[in-house]
Design an enzyme around this catalytic site. Structure first.
Site, PDB file in Angstrom:
ATOM      1  N   ARG A  99       0.849  -1.188   0.000  1.00  0.00           N
ATOM      2  CA  ARG A  99       0.000   0.000   0.000  1.00  0.00           C
ATOM      3  C   ARG A  99       0.889   1.245   0.000  1.00  0.00           C
ATOM      4  O   ARG A  99       1.956   1.261   0.623  1.00  0.00           O
ATOM      5  CB  ARG A  99      -0.907   0.024   1.241  1.00  0.00           C
ATOM      6  CG  ARG A  99      -2.074  -0.946   1.178  1.00  0.00           C
ATOM      7  CD  ARG A  99      -3.112  -0.550   0.132  1.00  0.00           C
ATOM      8  NE  ARG A  99      -4.267  -1.447   0.108  1.00  0.00           N
ATOM      9  CZ  ARG A  99      -4.426  -2.464  -0.736  1.00  0.00           C
ATOM     10  NH1 ARG A  99      -3.507  -2.742  -1.634  1.00  0.00           N
ATOM     11  NH2 ARG A  99      -5.529  -3.195  -0.694  1.00  0.00           N
TER      12      ARG A  99
ATOM     13  N   HIS B 139      -0.561   0.104  -9.786  1.00  0.00           N
ATOM     14  CA  HIS B 139      -1.338  -0.793  -8.914  1.00  0.00           C
ATOM     15  C   HIS B 139      -1.874  -1.994  -9.706  1.00  0.00           C
ATOM     16  O   HIS B 139      -3.086  -2.222  -9.783  1.00  0.00           O
ATOM     17  CB  HIS B 139      -2.491  -0.045  -8.226  1.00  0.00           C
ATOM     18  CG  HIS B 139      -2.983  -0.753  -6.988  1.00  0.00           C
ATOM     19  ND1 HIS B 139      -3.446  -0.099  -5.881  1.00  0.00           N
ATOM     20  CD2 HIS B 139      -3.085  -2.073  -6.685  1.00  0.00           C
ATOM     21  CE1 HIS B 139      -3.811  -0.967  -4.959  1.00  0.00           C
ATOM     22  NE2 HIS B 139      -3.604  -2.194  -5.434  1.00  0.00           N
TER      23      HIS B 139
HETATM   24  P1  NDP Z   1      -1.865 -11.672   4.841  1.00  0.00           P
HETATM   25  O1  NDP Z   1      -2.793 -11.158   5.880  1.00  0.00           O
HETATM   26  O2  NDP Z   1      -2.011 -13.080   4.377  1.00  0.00           O
HETATM   27  O3  NDP Z   1      -0.350 -11.527   5.343  1.00  0.00           O
HETATM   28  C1  NDP Z   1       0.096 -10.401   6.008  1.00  0.00           C
HETATM   29  C2  NDP Z   1       1.491 -10.674   6.577  1.00  0.00           C
HETATM   30  O4  NDP Z   1       1.976  -9.470   7.182  1.00  0.00           O
HETATM   31  C3  NDP Z   1       1.481 -11.740   7.669  1.00  0.00           C
HETATM   32  O5  NDP Z   1       2.639 -12.541   7.590  1.00  0.00           O
HETATM   33  C4  NDP Z   1       1.504 -10.908   8.954  1.00  0.00           C
HETATM   34  O6  NDP Z   1       2.104 -11.551  10.057  1.00  0.00           O
HETATM   35  C5  NDP Z   1       2.363  -9.752   8.509  1.00  0.00           C
HETATM   36  N1  NDP Z   1       2.137  -8.587   9.379  1.00  0.00           N
HETATM   37  C6  NDP Z   1       0.994  -7.902   9.580  1.00  0.00           C
HETATM   38  N2  NDP Z   1       1.171  -6.914  10.479  1.00  0.00           N
HETATM   39  C7  NDP Z   1       2.469  -6.999  10.863  1.00  0.00           C
HETATM   40  C8  NDP Z   1       3.269  -6.281  11.781  1.00  0.00           C
HETATM   41  N3  NDP Z   1       2.766  -5.261  12.513  1.00  0.00           N
HETATM   42  N4  NDP Z   1       4.556  -6.638  11.933  1.00  0.00           N
HETATM   43  C9  NDP Z   1       5.074  -7.673  11.231  1.00  0.00           C
HETATM   44  N5  NDP Z   1       4.372  -8.416  10.337  1.00  0.00           N
HETATM   45  C10 NDP Z   1       3.088  -8.070  10.151  1.00  0.00           C
HETATM   46  O7  NDP Z   1      -1.937 -10.658   3.615  1.00  0.00           O
HETATM   47  P2  NDP Z   1      -1.682 -10.960   2.064  1.00  0.00           P
HETATM   48  O8  NDP Z   1      -0.355 -11.623   1.957  1.00  0.00           O
HETATM   49  O9  NDP Z   1      -2.842 -11.650   1.464  1.00  0.00           O
HETATM   50  O10 NDP Z   1      -1.658  -9.480   1.462  1.00  0.00           O
HETATM   51  C11 NDP Z   1      -0.739  -8.516   1.906  1.00  0.00           C
HETATM   52  C12 NDP Z   1      -1.095  -7.146   1.342  1.00  0.00           C
HETATM   53  O11 NDP Z   1      -0.758  -7.062  -0.034  1.00  0.00           O
HETATM   54  C13 NDP Z   1      -2.580  -6.784   1.349  1.00  0.00           C
HETATM   55  O12 NDP Z   1      -2.992  -6.366   2.635  1.00  0.00           O
HETATM   56  C14 NDP Z   1      -2.654  -5.673   0.321  1.00  0.00           C
HETATM   57  O13 NDP Z   1      -2.493  -4.426   0.938  1.00  0.00           O
HETATM   58  C15 NDP Z   1      -1.460  -5.952  -0.598  1.00  0.00           C
HETATM   59  N6  NDP Z   1      -1.894  -6.305  -1.960  1.00  0.00           N
HETATM   60  C16 NDP Z   1      -1.478  -5.521  -3.019  1.00  0.00           C
HETATM   61  C17 NDP Z   1      -1.832  -5.858  -4.303  1.00  0.00           C
HETATM   62  C18 NDP Z   1      -1.339  -5.065  -5.472  1.00  0.00           C
HETATM   63  O14 NDP Z   1      -1.781  -5.289  -6.596  1.00  0.00           O
HETATM   64  N7  NDP Z   1      -0.412  -4.155  -5.292  1.00  0.00           N
HETATM   65  C19 NDP Z   1      -2.671  -7.025  -4.601  1.00  0.00           C
HETATM   66  C20 NDP Z   1      -3.037  -7.778  -3.434  1.00  0.00           C
HETATM   67  C21 NDP Z   1      -2.665  -7.413  -2.160  1.00  0.00           C
HETATM   68  P3  NDP Z   1       1.424 -12.870  10.725  1.00  0.00           P
HETATM   69  O15 NDP Z   1       1.610 -13.955   9.679  1.00  0.00           O
HETATM   70  O16 NDP Z   1       2.226 -13.104  11.930  1.00  0.00           O
HETATM   71  O17 NDP Z   1      -0.026 -12.537  10.945  1.00  0.00           O
HETATM   72  C1  OXD Z   2      -5.727  -6.000  -3.085  1.00  0.00           C
HETATM   73  C2  OXD Z   2      -5.262  -5.099  -4.134  1.00  0.00           C
HETATM   74  O1  OXD Z   2      -5.654  -5.666  -1.903  1.00  0.00           O
HETATM   75  O2  OXD Z   2      -5.515  -5.383  -5.314  1.00  0.00           O
HETATM   76  O3  OXD Z   2      -6.188  -7.106  -3.430  1.00  0.00           O
HETATM   77  O4  OXD Z   2      -4.606  -4.088  -3.838  1.00  0.00           O
END
Ligand code: NDP
Ligand code: OXD
Length: 320
Positions: A235, A283
């Site tokens: 993000r 994006h």
């Molecule tokens: P998940 O919820 O599966 O994974 C998030 C990861 O981040 C987990 O490993 C979590 O730790 C870790 N995390 C969260 N908060 C913290 C913190 N404070 N400190 C350390 N680690 C942290 O999310 P996704 O992998 O599915 O997606 C991640 C992000 O990717 C989405 O939220 C979205 O914003 C972005 N995205 C962007 C896209 C694009 O096109 N640019 C497309 C899709 C998604 P833990 O495992 O311990 O919970």
């Molecule tokens: C998502 C994205 O969060 O596309 O899936 O950014």
């Protein structure tokens, strides 16, 4: 009862086709009206009391609160920060998107841009534009390049394993401890420093929460080895833009690939567009597509109907 589909994108026709193929008889309402090529089902909300399911990407604040019989909200995106920012969001089960197309698309994006920096593609592209034939005398191998992934969830975990398969030296950082075969894992505040110190190419795949907002700042960049590269596909609000520009200008960072921005679309006057060390993509790292994602929604609806627990529920206290 009906499912309300809300998205700014023009993919409503695909979703309606996939949903009705899998759940004959389902009524899908598309909001807002005026989608291109949408001619065969009711557009607009109709009677709000008839809507029990919402499948949404960035609905306007207050829209979901206006549906009195809503039972569940499915997010079209993996990230739910925009939904949670709506103070009127009903306190209903909120299911985020985890689907193979999104995961595979993100892994492709991450591998593409890690390899691009690893193999000095920006340098050779600049030399081509200048008509310069100059070889590098030393070539790093992937196993000599340390990649670090912030976030080891559905997307970060898959990308980490794919980079490992390409022989990169991969580490990941998460909130809770993780075990991933062949990946060095770090967690929590105390794990961040050692993780950054061993990261030449940093990939951000964290959810946007109050804890992770502005995490990519001058203090973090200073903990990376000099000449590191940052890839942000999570993000825009993870990144402090002026700190990135300063780190690029000072040479602390050698480059950045950015898919997400504080303001989207990225304003025409923004310095990222023309910065020689920045690659901008609009994006598009990974996009939820109906043909691969419909199964998650159908499975959720079946679970709900059978009274079975939903999966991929957002934990509102954690913010993801
Ligand atoms: P998940 O919820 O599966 O994974 C998030 C990861 O981040 C987990 O490993 C979590 O730790 C870790 N995390 C969260 N908060 C913290 C913190 N404070 N400190 C350390 N680690 C942290 O999310 P996704 O992998 O599915 O997606 C991640 C992000 O990717 C989405 O939220 C979205 O914003 C972005 N995205 C962007 C896209 C694009 O096109 N640019 C497309 C899709 C998604 P833990 O495992 O311990 O919970
Ligand atoms: C998502 C994205 O969060 O596309 O899936 O950014």
């Amino acid at each position: 009862m009906a499912l309300l589909f809300v998205s700014a994108h023009d993919h409503a026709p695909d979703w309606v086709a996939e949903l009705t193929a899998q759940l004959p008889g389902i009524e899908v309402r598309v909001w807002p009206s005026g989608h291109r090529d949408v001619r065969v089902w009711p557009e607009g909300l109709g009677d709000p009391a008839e809507i029990d399911t919402a499948l949404v990407w960035k609905p306007p604040a207050g829209l979901l609160a206006s549906l009195p019989n809503l039972k569940v909200i499915f997010s079209l995106g993996a990230g739910v920060d925009a939904l949670l920012a709506d103070p009127t969001l009903p306190g209903l089960p909120l299911v985020r998107m985890v689907e193979p197309g999104l995961t595979e698309g993100m892994t492709e994006y991450v591998c593409l841009h890690v390899l691009r920096w690893h193999r000095d593609a920006p340098l050779f592209e600049a030399r081509q534009r200048a008509g310069v034939w100059r070889q590098l005398t030393h070539q790093h191998l992937a196993r000599e390049r340390r990649v670090g992934i912030l976030g080891l969830g559905a997307l970060g975990g898959d990308a980490a394993l794919a980079l490992k398969a390409l022989r990169f030296d991969v580490a990941g950082w998460s909130r809770s401890p993780k075990h991933l075969e062949g990946i060095a894992t770090y967690h929590g505040a105390e794990g961040l420093g050692p993780f950054l110190a061993r990261t030449d190419i940093l990939v951000c795949l964290l959810p946007l929460t109050p804890e992770t907002e502005d995490i990519l700042d001058a203090g973090l960049f200073a903990q990376l080895p000099r000449g590191a590269v940052v890839i942000n596909a999570a993000r825009g609000r993870h990144l402090v833009e002026e700190d990135l520009l300063a780190a690029l200008d000072s040479g602390q960072l050698a480059g950045a690939t950015l898919d997400v921005f504080r303001t989207e679309p990225l304003p025409a006057s923004h310095p990222f567009w023309s910065h020689p060390k920045v690659t901008v993509t609009p994006h598009v790292a990974a996009i939820t597509q109906a043909r691969t994602a419909v199964e998650q929604v159908v499975d959720g609806l079946k679970r709900l109907a059978a009274g079975r627990p939903l999966v991929n529920l957002v934990d509102r206290a954690r913010g993801y």
